[in-house]
Every structure is written in C-alpha cells, then in structure tokens.
Design an enzyme around this catalytic site. Structure first.
Site, PDB file in Angstrom:
ATOM      1  N   PRO A 357       0.862  -1.194   0.000  1.00 25.58           N
ATOM      2  CG  PRO A 357      -0.364  -1.392   1.952  1.00 25.58           C
ATOM      3  CD  PRO A 357       0.872  -1.880   1.290  1.00 25.58           C
ATOM      4  CG  ASP A 533       4.794  -1.466   2.961  1.00 20.27           C
ATOM      5  OD1 ASP A 533       3.613  -1.281   3.305  1.00 20.27           O
ATOM      6  OD2 ASP A 533       5.293  -2.592   2.788  1.00 20.27           O
ATOM      7  CG  HIS A 534       0.254   4.029   4.931  1.00 21.42           C
ATOM      8  ND1 HIS A 534       0.815   4.407   6.136  1.00 21.42           N
ATOM      9  CD2 HIS A 534      -0.807   4.854   4.748  1.00 21.42           C
ATOM     10  CE1 HIS A 534       0.116   5.396   6.659  1.00 21.42           C
ATOM     11  NE2 HIS A 534      -0.875   5.698   5.851  1.00 21.42           N
ATOM     12  NE  ARG A 535       2.465  -4.107   3.479  1.00 22.75           N
ATOM     13  CZ  ARG A 535       3.031  -5.171   2.912  1.00 22.75           C
ATOM     14  NH1 ARG A 535       2.409  -6.326   2.906  1.00 22.75           N
ATOM     15  NH2 ARG A 535       4.208  -5.085   2.333  1.00 22.75           N
ATOM     16  CB  ILE A 537       6.518   3.957   6.955  1.00 18.00           C
ATOM     17  CG1 ILE A 537       7.844   3.211   7.154  1.00 18.00           C
ATOM     18  CG2 ILE A 537       6.718   5.450   7.071  1.00 18.00           C
ATOM     19  CD1 ILE A 537       8.764   3.319   5.992  1.00 18.00           C
TER      20      ILE A 537
END
Ligand code: COA
Length: 561
Positions: A357, A533-535, A537
């Site tokens: 993501p 990577d929004h998972r 960060i």
C-alpha cells in the site's frame, strides 16, 4: 379442515437416508403426486410425492436431516374429504418410494421364470409402462454387453417428448445383452436386454430405491427367487402418466441445478442421478455445465471438463485482466519484444504495486549551499578525475536518515507479524539503461566518503549500462534512490522496491522562490518524493524522515552531528 401428517415411506431396504431437497414451502398449496422432498441414500436418490392435496402447515424436516421410515415429513391441511378421497390410487408416499422388488410390468406378461446360471439369475430388462406414450427414444447407452454393472448404475437413457429418464441396473451383475441402439424407439414392455445378477444378488430380493427417481418405470422380468410382486410400481404407473413422472424428474434436475424453487423460466438441465450426485459432492452447479451428451445431457466427462476449466482459470481473487485489444484494427502498429530486464520489471513492478500500500510525500530541499560547495570542489574533481553530482550527497544524507529512522531500514516479514530491522546500510540506485531499469546496490553507504560514493555509483552505473553487473551487485539493498537528475519534472511517485519499505525519488533541481520570513529569495531547490509502505510506515514517520533529509541537504554540516 383436517390435518394429516405425511410420513417418510418405506425406504426399500435403507434404514436411514438424507433429506437433500425440500421442494415445497410452508403454506404452499400442494397437489397429489407433487414432490414434497427428495431423499438420498448412499446409492440413489428418490422423490417423495404428496399423497394428498392440500396446504402445507409445518415442515418437520430440513435439508441435511437423516430420516427413517415413519418419520414425519410435514403436516398438511386438507379441505374437506374431497382431496383425500381423490387420492386413493396414490397411498401416502409408499407408492412411489419403495420399490423393493423388481416389477413385471410388461402388459400381459407375468414374472418370467428365473434362468439359473452359475453366477446368479438372468433378468430380462424391459421398457416400463410409458403411461400412455406410444414410444420413447433411446438417446444414450452407457453400458455394453459383458460389462459388470452395479445396482443403480445407468444403463441407458430414454427420452419422451417432454423429458428423459435413466434406466438403471436393477441389481449388481453382468450385462449379457442390450438389444437396442441409440436412436431406436421403444415401447412399453419391450425387452431391452438381459442382465445376469451376481450370486449374492440372486440370493436376495433386489432392493432398488434408485429406481424410484431415476426410473420410476425401471422394470425387469425378474426371475429372482422370492421376487415380490410390485404393486407399488404398478400403481404408480397405472395411476399417473409415466411421461409426467419423467417430467417431474426433469423438473427436479432443473431445480437442483439452479438451486431454487421450480420456475417456468429455469433452463432445462439433463443429467442422471449418478452425475447429479457427483456434482453435489464436488459442489458443481449443474446449470453451469455444458452437456456433451445427446440433447445436451450432462455426462461425467462434462463434470471433469468443467473442473479442469475452472482450475485453469485465474482464481476468483485475481484482478480483472486488461482487455486484449487488436490495435491493428485502428492503425499501423509494430510489436517489439521486451528485453529480459524489461520483462523482469513488468513482474517486479506489478508485484510491488499490488502488495505494497503506497503513499508518497513530497518536499523541496534547499540545496543552494550544497550546490555552491559542489561548485567549489570542481578543481578537486578534475584533479581526482571523479565527478561529484548531487547523488553521492543524497546517498550520505539517506544513510544518516536511515540511521536516525531505523523503521525505514527494515522489511516486513512475510507473515506480517514481524519487522526485520537491518543493522547495515546498503542503498540501491536506479539506473536507466538501454535494456531497461537496473538497480545496483552500493554497500555500507554510511561508511564511505562522498568521493568513494561518487566513484562507486559511476562504476556501477557504467557496469549496468554495459551489462557487466553481477547478481550480487544488485542484491541486499535496504532502500533505493531513484534520481531522474536533470531529465526533468517536479516530482513523481516512485514504486517501492519491495521488500524494502521506502524509496526516494529525486527530480530536477531548479531555482525557485523561497520565503525566508521577510522576503522571497531565489534558491536552488531539489524536489524530493518519498514513497513508502504504509503497512510499516505511517505518515508522521515519513514526514519526519523527509524533513530530516531536507534539513541535512540544506546544511551539510549537520552530517557531522
Ligand atoms: N537536477 C538537476 N541536475 C542534476 C540532478 C538533479 N536532480 N542530478 C544530477 N544532475 C546533473 C548532474 O550534476 C550532471 O550534470 P553535469 O553533467 O553538468 O555535471 C547531469 O545531471 C548528469 O548526471 P548523471 O550522469 O545522470 O549522474 P547522476 O549521479 O546524477 O545519476 C544515475 C547517475 C545512474 C542515477 C543516472 O544516470 C540515471 O540513470 N538516472 C535515471 C534513474 C531512473 O531512470 N530512475 C527512474 C526510475 S523509475
């Protein structure tokens, strides 16, 4: 109004069977002979027709229940005595369910004597009473003389004007002869062939609940010892119209296939009990299967093909594919083969894009001082024969940012339950080559000087362009820098090189007005874009990371701190 309890009829030898379908709803008006439920044993299925006309007032069973003879199926409300008075030919269910004995139904013929053989007895297989129909057509033959058959296995399929029915083997045994061929028209009582029962079968009457649904009309001149008369079967056939009975089977198949109540709009589905049972076991909706048998009849082979096709199809979770357009239809085209690197890029980019993501944040670094410093080093660059572009400074700044923000120097474990924090600092640099995009890796960036980094970046970029990179030189990166350098653009959204968790995009340096609190100043600014990577960060982490870079690139002295 009178209420009658309708019970499970004699099960033809089976002690307990499963309710596989309930064909009526509570409150429904039901006619005599209309199917109430369908039962299934491990060998066959059978419908239970209504012995009465009336209104259903409470159903006592549900699909999946196992029931025994005499268990209540439902309660029916009957208006007056008329309905039940009209019913006598069809006694409660038993007339159509239990077919424990083979039935001599050929008009004018009594049970034929047994033809004893070493293996059992010989049964003459005859067309049942067709209930008024002149003849029916043999549309499928599934067994040949000499075949060993099991009780209930379909031997052939007959078809009338409205529907088809299977003719199952009345017992385990060997088929001695089938005297008909596909396309023949046969009439009530006509002999179709002979079957020699297995020895065990000969010793006992043949119980065949299978015959009820699949062929309420399955008959044989049975020479079995103690062959019970078959008044039930005869009653059914005499009372009803065999073609109508067949039609009920046909309708039931349609309902089963479509998983819904009877509907005039339902498309016909032709399939025998064995095929239907297999389809149920595997969970194949029959109305999705294309039948390859005569008149579209679904065969076992069709189920196999259906399963094969479904397994070969992309999983349900797969993304819809991009349409395959015939571009030549719109104008001249040229098709160029992709290089191996480009093909690998297709895979890698899709994998990262689909798995990670992405979020991208943007900022500008004021690199006026950095550029002045770089300018001042030009004589030394010539002396060292080593050019300093902004890239080695970016590498240093990134190494320091990774040290300060260890979450960016990490990888998410495949199970999604752990973060792997790396204690080394290897940074990949995206290099544009004629063969495609390549990302060589500079190792231990945090331990190298700007001169070393500049030399190594150039060496790796040259190797990449000359196809000299070794695999090891493209592995182990913690983070990637994608610098479009002086190519142009004010910003872009780079794709994270998974399993890394972030990537820095660098666009073209340009002089832009910067407000210093009192006035606009002309400053050299470098557009930065950080994808992550929004998972792993969150936005605040990314904001801090990017701000750190902006600060360090704005004042290189901070690298000393
Ligand atoms: N803005 C303006 N000019 C820049 C710049 C920037 N952000 N970055 C570099 N430059 C200048 C350099 O100073 C150099 O100028 P000079 O010739 O006057 O000294 C010139 O642009 C060319 O630099 P380059 O040779 O590209 O070196 P580099 O160290 O900046 O970059 C590579 C090296 C390998 C990264 C680069 O050549 C490359 O391939 N970039 C493409 C990466 C890419 O395709 N990314 C996209 C991935 S989707």
């Amino acid at each position: 109004m009178k209420r009658e309890s309708v019970k499970v009829p004699e099960l033809g030898g089976a002690s307990e069977v499963e309710v596989i379908e309930i064909a009526v709803a509570d409150g429904a008006a039901v006619a005599i002979g209309q199917t109430l439920i369908t039962l299934e044993s491990d060998k066959a299925s059978m419908e239970v027709p209504s012995p009465l006309a009336g209104t259903v007032r409470g159903i006592s069973v549900k699909v999946g229940d196992r029931v025994r003879e005499g268990d209540e199926i439902l309660v029916m409300e009957i208006a007056g005595e008329a309905a039940s008075a009209s019913a006598p030919p069809v006694t409660p269910a038993s007339t159509v369910t239990a077919a424990p004995a083979p039935a001599p139904v050929a008009p004018g013929e009594g049970p034929a004597p047994a033809a004893p053989t070493a293996g059992g007895v010989v049964l003459a297989l005859r067309v049942p009473d067709l209930g008024g129909a002149d003849s029916v057509e043999v549309i499928e033959i599934s067994a040949r003389a000499g075949d060993s058959v099991t009780e209930g296995a379909s031997l052939l399929v007959l078809e009338g004007d409205k529907a088809s029915m299977e003719f199952p083997a009345p017992a385990d045994g060997t088929l001695l002869a089938l005297d008909i061929k596909v396309g023949d028209r046969v009439t009530s009582g006509q002999k179709l062939g002979e079957l020699r029962t297995a020895a065990a079968a000969a010793a006992a009457p043949v119980a065949q609940p299978a015959a009820v649904v699949a062929a309420p009309v399955a008959v044989a001149d049975v020479a079995a010892p103690a062959a019970a008369p078959a008044p039930d079967v005869q009653a059914t056939l005499a009372d009803g119209d065999a073609v109508a009975a067949i039609t009920r089977v046909f309708e039931k198949e349609t309902r089963l296939a479509a998983g819904r109540a009877p509907s005039a709009a339902a498309a016909p589905v032709y399939a025998g009990p064995a095929v239907r049972q297999l389809a149920r076991e595997i969970g194949i909706p029959l109305d999705e299967v294309r039948g390859s048998g005569p008149k579209g009849r679904i065969l076992r082979e069709d189920l196999r093909s259906y399963v094969k096709t479904r397994l070969a199809a992309p999983p349900a979770t797969a993304l819809p594919t991009v349409p395959d357009v015939d571009f030549a239809a719109f104008g001249p085209i040229e098709t160029v083969a992709l290089s191996n690197i480009q093909k690998a890029t297709v895979t890698n980019m899709s994998r990262s894009w689909l798995n990670v993501p992405h979020v991208t944040q943007f900022d500008y670094a004021d690199v006026t001082e950095l550029e002045a410093f770089r300018d001042s080093l030009k004589p030394e660059m010539e002396q060292r024969k080593n050019k300093l572009t902004p890239l080695p400074f970016l590498l240093l700044a990134v190494a320091r940012a990774l040290r300060e923000h260890p979450r960016f120097n990490a990888a998410l474990a495949p199970d999604g339950a752990n973060l792997v924090l790396k204690k080394y600092c290897h940074v990949g640099i995206a290099v544009d080559t004629p063969q495609g995009l390549v990302v060589p890796v500079i190792r231990d960036v945090d331990r190298k000087s700007v001169w070393e980094l500049a030399a190594e970046a150039r060496e790796l970029a040259d190797k990449a362009r000359n196809r000299k990179l070794k695999l090891a030189e493209m592995q182990g990166a913690c983070f990637t820098i994608s610098s479009l350098g002086n190519i142009g653009g004010e910003g872009f959204t780079p794709i994270v090189n998974a399993p890394e968790v972030a990537i820095l995009g660098v666009s073209k340096l340009a002089v832009r007005p910067v407000w210093n609190g009192q006035e606009f100043l002309a400053r050299k600014t470098l557009p930065l874009s950080l994808s992550y990577d929004h998972r792993v960060i969150n936005g605040a982490d990314a904001g801090n990371f990017l701000s750190f870079l902006v600060v360090v690139l704005g004042d290189l002295r901070r690298l000393l701190l």
